[in-house]
Design a protein around this motif. Structure first.
Motif, PDB file in Angstrom:
ATOM      1  N   GLY A 100     -18.753  19.521  -0.122  1.00 11.70           N
ATOM      2  CA  GLY A 100     -19.779  18.671  -0.722  1.00 11.70           C
ATOM      3  C   GLY A 100     -19.234  17.523  -1.539  1.00 11.70           C
ATOM      4  O   GLY A 100     -19.944  16.567  -1.813  1.00 11.70           O
ATOM      5  N   ASP A 101     -17.956  17.582  -1.943  1.00 13.64           N
ATOM      6  CA  ASP A 101     -17.378  16.519  -2.774  1.00 13.64           C
ATOM      7  C   ASP A 101     -16.602  15.478  -1.968  1.00 13.64           C
ATOM      8  O   ASP A 101     -16.235  14.432  -2.505  1.00 13.64           O
ATOM      9  CB  ASP A 101     -16.434  17.116  -3.828  1.00 13.64           C
ATOM     10  N   ALA A 102     -16.365  15.715  -0.701  1.00 11.18           N
ATOM     11  CA  ALA A 102     -15.535  14.809   0.105  1.00 11.18           C
ATOM     12  C   ALA A 102     -16.162  13.419   0.238  1.00 11.18           C
ATOM     13  O   ALA A 102     -15.443  12.429   0.354  1.00 11.18           O
ATOM     14  CB  ALA A 102     -15.275  15.398   1.489  1.00 11.18           C
ATOM     15  N   GLN A 103     -17.474  13.333   0.214  1.00 13.58           N
ATOM     16  CA  GLN A 103     -18.141  12.040   0.355  1.00 13.58           C
ATOM     17  C   GLN A 103     -18.417  11.369  -0.991  1.00 13.58           C
ATOM     18  O   GLN A 103     -19.077  10.332  -1.044  1.00 13.58           O
ATOM     19  CB  GLN A 103     -19.447  12.209   1.135  1.00 13.58           C
ATOM     20  N   PHE A 104     -17.916  11.960  -2.074  1.00 12.99           N
ATOM     21  CA  PHE A 104     -18.099  11.398  -3.413  1.00 12.99           C
ATOM     22  C   PHE A 104     -16.747  11.311  -4.118  1.00 12.99           C
ATOM     23  O   PHE A 104     -16.498  12.038  -5.079  1.00 12.99           O
ATOM     24  CB  PHE A 104     -19.079  12.264  -4.221  1.00 12.99           C
ATOM     25  N   PRO A 105     -15.857  10.424  -3.651  1.00  8.43           N
ATOM     26  CA  PRO A 105     -14.510  10.352  -4.243  1.00  8.43           C
ATOM     27  C   PRO A 105     -14.535   9.891  -5.694  1.00  8.43           C
ATOM     28  O   PRO A 105     -15.421   9.150  -6.116  1.00  8.43           O
ATOM     29  CB  PRO A 105     -13.794   9.329  -3.363  1.00  8.43           C
ATOM     30  N   GLN A 106     -13.566  10.350  -6.443  1.00 11.53           N
ATOM     31  CA  GLN A 106     -13.379   9.936  -7.829  1.00 11.53           C
ATOM     32  C   GLN A 106     -12.530   8.656  -7.852  1.00 11.53           C
ATOM     33  O   GLN A 106     -11.936   8.271  -6.853  1.00 11.53           O
ATOM     34  CB  GLN A 106     -12.662  11.048  -8.613  1.00 11.53           C
ATOM     35  N   VAL A 107     -12.447   8.021  -8.997  1.00  9.99           N
ATOM     36  CA  VAL A 107     -11.698   6.770  -9.138  1.00  9.99           C
ATOM     37  C   VAL A 107     -10.227   6.964  -8.774  1.00  9.99           C
ATOM     38  O   VAL A 107      -9.596   6.086  -8.198  1.00  9.99           O
ATOM     39  CB  VAL A 107     -11.827   6.218 -10.580  1.00  9.99           C
ATOM     40  N   ASN A 108      -9.663   8.135  -9.080  1.00  7.13           N
ATOM     41  CA  ASN A 108      -8.243   8.371  -8.814  1.00  7.13           C
ATOM     42  C   ASN A 108      -7.990   9.087  -7.479  1.00  7.13           C
ATOM     43  O   ASN A 108      -6.898   9.562  -7.238  1.00  7.13           O
ATOM     44  CB  ASN A 108      -7.607   9.155  -9.964  1.00  7.13           C
ATOM     45  N   ASP A 109      -9.001   9.169  -6.609  1.00  8.69           N
ATOM     46  CA  ASP A 109      -8.820   9.707  -5.255  1.00  8.69           C
ATOM     47  C   ASP A 109      -8.478   8.544  -4.334  1.00  8.69           C
ATOM     48  O   ASP A 109      -9.274   7.605  -4.196  1.00  8.69           O
ATOM     49  CB  ASP A 109     -10.095  10.392  -4.748  1.00  8.69           C
ATOM     50  N   TYR A 110      -7.316   8.598  -3.716  1.00 10.61           N
ATOM     51  CA  TYR A 110      -6.856   7.494  -2.880  1.00 10.61           C
ATOM     52  C   TYR A 110      -6.806   7.907  -1.417  1.00 10.61           C
ATOM     53  O   TYR A 110      -6.307   8.967  -1.079  1.00 10.61           O
ATOM     54  CB  TYR A 110      -5.466   7.031  -3.317  1.00 10.61           C
ATOM     55  N   ALA A 111      -7.330   7.021  -0.555  1.00  8.31           N
ATOM     56  CA  ALA A 111      -7.266   7.273   0.883  1.00  8.31           C
ATOM     57  C   ALA A 111      -5.813   7.388   1.311  1.00  8.31           C
ATOM     58  O   ALA A 111      -4.977   6.553   0.958  1.00  8.31           O
ATOM     59  CB  ALA A 111      -7.949   6.139   1.640  1.00  8.31           C
ATOM     60  N   ASP A 112      -5.499   8.422   2.033  1.00 10.20           N
ATOM     61  CA  ASP A 112      -4.147   8.681   2.536  1.00 10.20           C
ATOM     62  C   ASP A 112      -3.109   8.779   1.422  1.00 10.20           C
ATOM     63  O   ASP A 112      -1.922   8.566   1.648  1.00 10.20           O
ATOM     64  CB  ASP A 112      -3.729   7.613   3.549  1.00 10.20           C
ATOM     65  N   GLY A 113      -3.547   9.053   0.188  1.00 11.49           N
ATOM     66  CA  GLY A 113      -2.624   9.222  -0.929  1.00 11.49           C
ATOM     67  C   GLY A 113      -2.007   7.932  -1.435  1.00 11.49           C
ATOM     68  O   GLY A 113      -1.039   7.949  -2.186  1.00 11.49           O
ATOM     69  N   ILE A 114      -2.555   6.784  -1.031  1.00 12.48           N
ATOM     70  CA  ILE A 114      -1.997   5.485  -1.427  1.00 12.48           C
ATOM     71  C   ILE A 114      -2.880   4.868  -2.514  1.00 12.48           C
ATOM     72  O   ILE A 114      -4.082   4.692  -2.324  1.00 12.48           O
ATOM     73  CB  ILE A 114      -1.909   4.530  -0.219  1.00 12.48           C
ATOM     74  N   ASP A 115      -2.277   4.546  -3.645  1.00 12.88           N
ATOM     75  CA  ASP A 115      -2.976   3.894  -4.748  1.00 12.88           C
ATOM     76  C   ASP A 115      -3.323   2.472  -4.308  1.00 12.88           C
ATOM     77  O   ASP A 115      -2.458   1.600  -4.230  1.00 12.88           O
ATOM     78  CB  ASP A 115      -2.096   3.879  -5.995  1.00 12.88           C
ATOM     79  N   THR A 116      -4.575   2.224  -4.006  1.00 13.68           N
ATOM     80  CA  THR A 116      -5.010   0.940  -3.453  1.00 13.68           C
ATOM     81  C   THR A 116      -4.716  -0.215  -4.400  1.00 13.68           C
ATOM     82  O   THR A 116      -4.234  -1.270  -3.978  1.00 13.68           O
ATOM     83  CB  THR A 116      -6.518   0.980  -3.145  1.00 13.68           C
ATOM     84  N   LEU A 117      -4.985  -0.047  -5.692  1.00 16.72           N
ATOM     85  CA  LEU A 117      -4.746  -1.129  -6.643  1.00 16.72           C
ATOM     86  C   LEU A 117      -3.260  -1.440  -6.781  1.00 16.72           C
ATOM     87  O   LEU A 117      -2.853  -2.610  -6.844  1.00 16.72           O
ATOM     88  CB  LEU A 117      -5.366  -0.797  -7.998  1.00 16.72           C
ATOM     89  N   ALA A 118      -2.415  -0.417  -6.808  1.00 16.05           N
ATOM     90  CA  ALA A 118      -0.965  -0.653  -6.874  1.00 16.05           C
ATOM     91  C   ALA A 118      -0.488  -1.351  -5.617  1.00 16.05           C
ATOM     92  O   ALA A 118       0.361  -2.252  -5.664  1.00 16.05           O
ATOM     93  CB  ALA A 118      -0.231   0.675  -7.057  1.00 16.05           C
ATOM     94  N   PHE A 119      -1.036  -0.977  -4.462  1.00 14.83           N
ATOM     95  CA  PHE A 119      -0.678  -1.622  -3.203  1.00 14.83           C
ATOM     96  C   PHE A 119      -1.059  -3.108  -3.241  1.00 14.83           C
ATOM     97  O   PHE A 119      -0.246  -3.970  -2.884  1.00 14.83           O
ATOM     98  CB  PHE A 119      -1.384  -0.934  -2.029  1.00 14.83           C
ATOM     99  N   LEU A 120      -2.281  -3.395  -3.674  1.00 15.15           N
ATOM    100  CA  LEU A 120      -2.727  -4.791  -3.729  1.00 15.15           C
ATOM    101  C   LEU A 120      -1.940  -5.605  -4.751  1.00 15.15           C
ATOM    102  O   LEU A 120      -1.626  -6.773  -4.517  1.00 15.15           O
ATOM    103  CB  LEU A 120      -4.221  -4.850  -4.041  1.00 15.15           C
ATOM    104  N   ALA A 121      -1.607  -4.988  -5.881  1.00 17.18           N
ATOM    105  CA  ALA A 121      -0.832  -5.682  -6.924  1.00 17.18           C
ATOM    106  C   ALA A 121       0.575  -6.017  -6.438  1.00 17.18           C
ATOM    107  O   ALA A 121       1.176  -7.004  -6.882  1.00 17.18           O
ATOM    108  CB  ALA A 121      -0.761  -4.834  -8.179  1.00 17.18           C
ATOM    109  N   ALA A 122       1.094  -5.229  -5.512  1.00 20.64           N
ATOM    110  CA  ALA A 122       2.458  -5.451  -5.012  1.00 20.64           C
ATOM    111  C   ALA A 122       2.521  -6.528  -3.945  1.00 20.64           C
ATOM    112  O   ALA A 122       3.615  -6.961  -3.568  1.00 20.64           O
ATOM    113  CB  ALA A 122       3.021  -4.150  -4.445  1.00 20.64           C
ATOM    114  N   LEU A 123       1.382  -7.013  -3.471  1.00 19.80           N
ATOM    115  CA  LEU A 123       1.367  -8.056  -2.419  1.00 19.80           C
ATOM    116  C   LEU A 123       1.813  -9.393  -2.924  1.00 19.80           C
ATOM    117  O   LEU A 123       1.666  -9.827  -3.957  1.00 19.80           O
ATOM    118  CB  LEU A 123      -0.016  -8.174  -1.776  1.00 19.80           C
TER     119      LEU A 123
END
Length: 91
Positions: free
Chosen positions: A68-91
């Motif tokens: 029941g929680d899989a469709q309600f991710p938390q702020v610190n839940d990252y797709a495929d374990g990749i921190d999206t903001l850190a990835f974007l900041a590194a571009l």
């Protein structure tokens, strides 16, 4: 499934059939049995790169999400374990 003589369960909304495949057609859920937790861990590790998340009753399995929680991710839940903001900041 009837034509191919594949055993399945029909709930009226979704069909369930046993398969080792990871991707199922729309309205079909594949399931697979395991002998014990060690067998489960082995199966999951063999597909680790292809699994985005694991759900389990009350999150009992390590690093899993409660049903029941899989469709309600938390702020610190990252797709495929990749921190999206850190990835974007590194571009």
């Amino acid at each position: 499934m009837l034509v191919n003589q594949t055993h399945f369960y029909d709930t009226g909304y979704v069909m369930l059939t046993e398969s080792k495949n990871l991707v199922s057609p729309i309205s079909v859920v594949y399931y697979e049995s395991y002998r014990d937790q060690e067998d489960l861990t082995s199966k999951l590790q063999s597909h680790q790169e292809k699994i985005q998340c694991i759900t389990s009753a009350n999150g009992w399995y390590k690093k899993s999400i409660p049903f029941g929680d899989a469709q309600f991710p938390q702020v610190n839940d990252y797709a495929d374990g990749i921190d999206t903001l850190a990835f974007l900041a590194a571009l």
